[in-house]
Design a protein around this motif. Structure first.
Motif, PDB file in Angstrom:
ATOM      1  N   GLU A 141     -17.103  -8.526 -34.370  1.00  0.00           N
ATOM      2  CA  GLU A 141     -16.915  -8.453 -33.095  1.00  0.00           C
ATOM      3  C   GLU A 141     -17.900  -7.686 -32.262  1.00  0.00           C
ATOM      4  O   GLU A 141     -18.653  -8.052 -31.194  1.00  0.00           O
ATOM      5  CB  GLU A 141     -15.514  -7.674 -32.674  1.00  0.00           C
ATOM      6  CG  GLU A 141     -15.287  -7.562 -31.396  1.00  0.00           C
ATOM      7  CD  GLU A 141     -13.986  -6.567 -30.993  1.00  0.00           C
ATOM      8  OE1 GLU A 141     -13.418  -6.563 -29.722  1.00  0.00           O
ATOM      9  OE2 GLU A 141     -13.397  -6.220 -32.009  1.00  0.00           O
ATOM     10  N   THR A 143     -20.964  -7.769 -32.855  1.00  0.00           N
ATOM     11  CA  THR A 143     -22.363  -8.551 -32.750  1.00  0.00           C
ATOM     12  C   THR A 143     -21.789  -9.853 -32.263  1.00  0.00           C
ATOM     13  O   THR A 143     -22.702 -10.631 -32.306  1.00  0.00           O
ATOM     14  CB  THR A 143     -22.655  -9.036 -34.544  1.00  0.00           C
ATOM     15  OG1 THR A 143     -21.478  -9.589 -34.926  1.00  0.00           O
ATOM     16  CG2 THR A 143     -23.000  -7.572 -35.127  1.00  0.00           C
ATOM     17  N   SER A 144     -20.976  -9.990 -31.542  1.00  0.00           N
ATOM     18  CA  SER A 144     -20.344 -11.169 -30.884  1.00  0.00           C
ATOM     19  C   SER A 144     -20.281 -12.398 -31.856  1.00  0.00           C
ATOM     20  O   SER A 144     -20.437 -13.758 -31.461  1.00  0.00           O
ATOM     21  CB  SER A 144     -21.387 -11.556 -29.743  1.00  0.00           C
ATOM     22  OG  SER A 144     -21.384 -10.357 -28.810  1.00  0.00           O
ATOM     23  N   TYR A 145     -19.835 -12.347 -33.029  1.00  0.00           N
ATOM     24  CA  TYR A 145     -19.695 -13.246 -34.244  1.00  0.00           C
ATOM     25  C   TYR A 145     -20.904 -13.960 -34.125  1.00  0.00           C
ATOM     26  O   TYR A 145     -20.920 -15.192 -34.314  1.00  0.00           O
ATOM     27  CB  TYR A 145     -18.552 -13.811 -33.793  1.00  0.00           C
ATOM     28  CG  TYR A 145     -17.107 -13.206 -33.620  1.00  0.00           C
ATOM     29  CD1 TYR A 145     -16.308 -13.055 -34.895  1.00  0.00           C
ATOM     30  CD2 TYR A 145     -16.572 -12.587 -32.751  1.00  0.00           C
ATOM     31  CE1 TYR A 145     -15.128 -12.298 -35.063  1.00  0.00           C
ATOM     32  CE2 TYR A 145     -15.515 -11.798 -32.751  1.00  0.00           C
ATOM     33  CZ  TYR A 145     -14.900 -11.787 -33.734  1.00  0.00           C
ATOM     34  OH  TYR A 145     -13.658 -11.020 -33.803  1.00  0.00           O
ATOM     35  N   ARG A 146     -22.168 -13.465 -34.067  1.00  0.00           N
ATOM     36  CA  ARG A 146     -23.207 -14.157 -34.200  1.00  0.00           C
ATOM     37  C   ARG A 146     -24.493 -13.757 -35.188  1.00  0.00           C
ATOM     38  O   ARG A 146     -25.288 -14.172 -35.331  1.00  0.00           O
ATOM     39  CB  ARG A 146     -24.063 -14.299 -32.583  1.00  0.00           C
ATOM     40  CG  ARG A 146     -23.282 -15.102 -31.708  1.00  0.00           C
ATOM     41  CD  ARG A 146     -23.979 -14.988 -30.411  1.00  0.00           C
ATOM     42  NE  ARG A 146     -25.298 -15.625 -30.467  1.00  0.00           N
ATOM     43  CZ  ARG A 146     -25.513 -17.119 -30.276  1.00  0.00           C
ATOM     44  NH1 ARG A 146     -24.308 -17.710 -30.071  1.00  0.00           N
ATOM     45  NH2 ARG A 146     -26.410 -17.502 -30.403  1.00  0.00           N
TER      46      ARG A 146
END
Length: 200
Positions: A141, A143-146
């Motif tokens: 979360e 890392t914004s799922y990236r």
């Protein structure tokens, strides 16, 4: 203007370290420690450069010095955890990562390191899949799922909890991002996805 301005020595130490000029980095960090012996951060910075050079015992001394000055120094806890992990001292690594995550709850790399060990180690070495999953979800979360590393950990946590469909989907996502950034661990991530497909 002021040759004894310790924060400037810290910044110079960081600059030289970023350039791979480790002798110069050590010089400035040692100077900052001498000038500000009651400040924990210079000890952590000096310890990091020593650890990069493989001088782990010396590095640990400075991380412990930082904790003696400030028990809430999360980066000191984290770097001691890295040393213990490198040496295969799993329970100590987990203990230090837990403490680091207490003081650095929004640092995804700290949270992720703890989640990875809890997800991938056997129970007798300190593994705990149930604890790993919320931590891995938090790191992803943040890392914004990236980030492929965080997603790889989340996939491992899903698998450790027997949630293989989610492990496969998340692992494939990690591989996709890893290809984009040419992550050196791409092949290992691909192998893990194949393991998840077999229920392992």
């Amino acid at each position: 203007i002021d040759a004894d301005h310790w924060p400037t020595h810290v910044q110079l130490g960081a600059l030289h370290r970023a350039r791979g000029q480790y002798d110069a980095s050590l010089h400035h960090y040692r100077r900052s420690v001498t000038l500000a012996p009651r400040q924990p951060d210079p000890h952590v910075d000096l310890g990091v450069t020593l650890a990069i050079l493989g001088r782990l015992d010396e590095a640990a001394v400075h991380f412990n010095n930082a904790l003696a000055l400030n028990p809430k120094a999360g980066h000191a806890w984290f770097n001691l955890g890295l040393i213990h992990e490198q040496r295969g001292h799993w329970s100590e690594a987990i203990r230090h990562y837990r403490e680091a995550a207490t003081w650095l709850p929004d640092d995804w790399q700290v949270v992720n390191k703890l989640a990875w060990l809890l997800a991938t180690l056997p129970p007798e070495a300190g593994g705990n899949p149930a604890d790993a999953l919320p931590l891995a979800e938090r790191a992803a979360e943040l890392t914004s799922y990236r980030d492929p590393v965080a997603l790889d950990t989340l996939a491992a946590a899903y698998a450790a909890n027997g949630r293989f469909d989610e492990a496969i989907a998340t692992g494939v996502q990690a591989v996709t991002y890893a290809r984009q950034v040419r992550d050196p661990d791409l092949a290992a991530m691909e192998q893990r996805v194949e393991l998840y497909r077999t229920g392992n």
